[in-house]
Design a protein around this motif. Structure first.
Motif, PDB file in Angstrom:
ATOM      1  N   LEU A 222     -39.849  -2.570  72.105  1.00 42.18           N
ATOM      2  CA  LEU A 222     -39.470  -3.780  71.376  1.00 42.18           C
ATOM      3  C   LEU A 222     -40.358  -4.910  71.868  1.00 42.18           C
ATOM      4  N   VAL A 224     -41.405  -8.990  71.155  1.00 41.70           N
ATOM      5  CA  VAL A 224     -41.243 -10.268  70.457  1.00 41.70           C
ATOM      6  C   VAL A 224     -42.644 -10.792  70.152  1.00 41.70           C
ATOM      7  N   THR A 231     -35.449 -20.322  71.861  1.00 43.30           N
ATOM      8  CA  THR A 231     -35.092 -18.906  71.997  1.00 43.30           C
ATOM      9  C   THR A 231     -35.014 -18.542  73.473  1.00 43.30           C
ATOM     10  N   THR A 250     -36.369  -6.863  79.147  1.00 41.71           N
ATOM     11  CA  THR A 250     -35.420  -7.602  78.324  1.00 41.71           C
ATOM     12  C   THR A 250     -36.151  -8.444  77.280  1.00 41.71           C
ATOM     13  N   ILE A 251     -35.479  -8.701  76.174  1.00 39.80           N
ATOM     14  CA  ILE A 251     -35.973  -9.666  75.188  1.00 39.80           C
ATOM     15  C   ILE A 251     -34.928 -10.765  74.988  1.00 39.80           C
ATOM     16  N   GLY A 252     -34.148 -11.010  76.016  1.00 43.85           N
ATOM     17  CA  GLY A 252     -33.209 -12.133  75.966  1.00 43.85           C
ATOM     18  C   GLY A 252     -31.775 -11.809  76.310  1.00 43.85           C
ATOM     19  N   GLY A 253     -31.405 -10.532  76.206  1.00 43.66           N
ATOM     20  CA  GLY A 253     -30.049 -10.139  76.563  1.00 43.66           C
ATOM     21  C   GLY A 253     -29.026 -10.468  75.489  1.00 43.66           C
ATOM     22  N   SER A 256     -27.337 -10.034  70.610  1.00 45.42           N
ATOM     23  CA  SER A 256     -28.499  -9.960  69.722  1.00 45.42           C
ATOM     24  C   SER A 256     -29.475  -8.901  70.210  1.00 45.42           C
ATOM     25  N   GLU A 257     -29.722  -8.847  71.518  1.00 42.19           N
ATOM     26  CA  GLU A 257     -30.612  -7.822  72.059  1.00 42.19           C
ATOM     27  C   GLU A 257     -30.020  -6.434  71.859  1.00 42.19           C
ATOM     28  N   ASN A 258     -28.738  -6.305  72.101  1.00 40.27           N
ATOM     29  CA  ASN A 258     -28.093  -4.994  71.988  1.00 40.27           C
ATOM     30  C   ASN A 258     -28.169  -4.440  70.563  1.00 40.27           C
ATOM     31  N   LEU A 261     -31.658  -3.341  69.971  1.00 39.85           N
ATOM     32  CA  LEU A 261     -31.900  -2.171  70.813  1.00 39.85           C
ATOM     33  C   LEU A 261     -31.449  -0.896  70.103  1.00 39.85           C
ATOM     34  N   ILE A 298     -39.389  -9.528  65.900  1.00 37.01           N
ATOM     35  CA  ILE A 298     -39.535  -8.468  66.889  1.00 37.01           C
ATOM     36  C   ILE A 298     -40.081  -7.212  66.226  1.00 37.01           C
TER      37      ILE A 298
END
Length: 305
Positions: A222, A224, A231, A250-253, A256-258, A261, A298
């Motif tokens: 993933l 970004v 953001t 991570t892309i932010g946790g 939203s990340e989940n 993912l 992303i």
């Protein structure tokens, strides 16, 4: 793809800057990978402790040098990459200063400051050289060094009094002011990037790159590649998820990340890729306290494509 990241890993291990160029929807983007910059703290006193911790958070690889065993030890500086316990002149010579280094001279006295500056200024000039002390005392020291034959141009490059002027009084505040000046030096001349094809984030994320190169478990990546508004991460942030739903990076946790993912997880083994947009102003973002109106674009891709 694995071969590309293997070369990136090799280059950064040689302390070289690497690049990854990737086509996304017909446009070429560049993700730069910079090896960790070395911050050398000449002096292990009270300011050095919080400065070491802050600098590590900022991505610096910290070395602490002091001639006192009670100050130069890993119990006092657990986050430091290296500790050198030796006279300052010997320590500076042993560290083999490079042009990419950052150095903060924060010793316990005028005599030791002079030893450090004489040794540093006699060799390769680092990217940043800061000197702790009052304006009157530091000016007097630099004038003395000029009388000894050091070039005025080099002396003028010393950041002194060290740190940005933020009205700092406490040890911790002084450490923050120095860290802020390090960031200012690091970002000098760099345009702010949000929708640029050169991605903003340049940190070498060791665990992610190593996982891609050395772990054969099928996985997806993933990345970004564009942001707008506020953001949690900037373009260039990336992570992986494997077929066991184990993630690296991570892309932010958060939710939203989940959610993204899981979309990436579905691509594992398909040889496909897709682009998604995460909206930070929707109901989920509001529940997480991210009502800032930002968006992230992303790229999701199977690493075996």
């Amino acid at each position: 793809m694995k071969e590309q990241f293997a070369e990136i890993l090799n280059q950064t291990r040689r302390n070289q800057t690497a690049q990854w160029k990737i086509d996304i929807d017909g446009m070429e983007y560049t993700r730069i990978f910079r090896p960790k910059e070395r911050l050398i703290l000449l002096g292990g006193g009270h300011i050095a402790q919080p400065l070491c911790s802050i600098a590590v958070l900022l991505g610096f690889e910290v070395t602490v040098a002091d001639d006192r065993p009670s100050f130069a030890n890993h119990l006092r500086f657990p986050e430091a990459e290296r500790i050198v316990c030796d006279e300052f002149i010997h320590a500076v010579r042993e560290l083999n200063i490079q042009a990419s280094d950052y150095i903060a001279v924060i010793t316990r006295g005028h005599r030791y400051d002079a030893d450090c500056l004489r040794t540093v200024l006699s060799g390769t000039m680092p990217r940043y050289l800061g000197l702790l002390g009052s304006r009157r005392r530091t000016i007097a020291l630099l004038n003395l060094l000029e009388q000894e034959g050091f070039e005025r141009e080099r002396l003028d490059a010393v950041h002194t009094p060290i740190g940005l002027e933020i009205g700092a009084l406490s040890v911790q505040e002084i450490a923050v002011s120095i860290a802020a000046e390090l960031v200012q030096c690091r970002r000098q001349g760099l345009d702010r990037r949000s929708k640029s094809r050169i991605l903003t984030e340049e940190t070498f994320v060791t665990e992610v790159v190593t996982d891609i190169v050395e772990n054969d478990t099928p996985k997806a990546l993933l990345l970004v590649y564009e942001t707008s508004g506020s953001t949690p991460v900037k373009s260039g942030a990336f992570m992986t998820v494997n077929q066991n739903f184990q993630a690296k990076g991570t892309i932010g946790g958060g939710c939203s990340e989940n959610a993204v993912l899981r979309d990436a997880f579905q691509l594992i083994g398909t040889g496909k890729r897709r682009c998604v947009t995460v909206n930070m102003s929707n109901d989920i973002a509001a529940e997480e306290g991210m009502v800032c109106g930002g968006q992230m674009k992303i790229l999701l891709m199977d690493l075996n494509e």
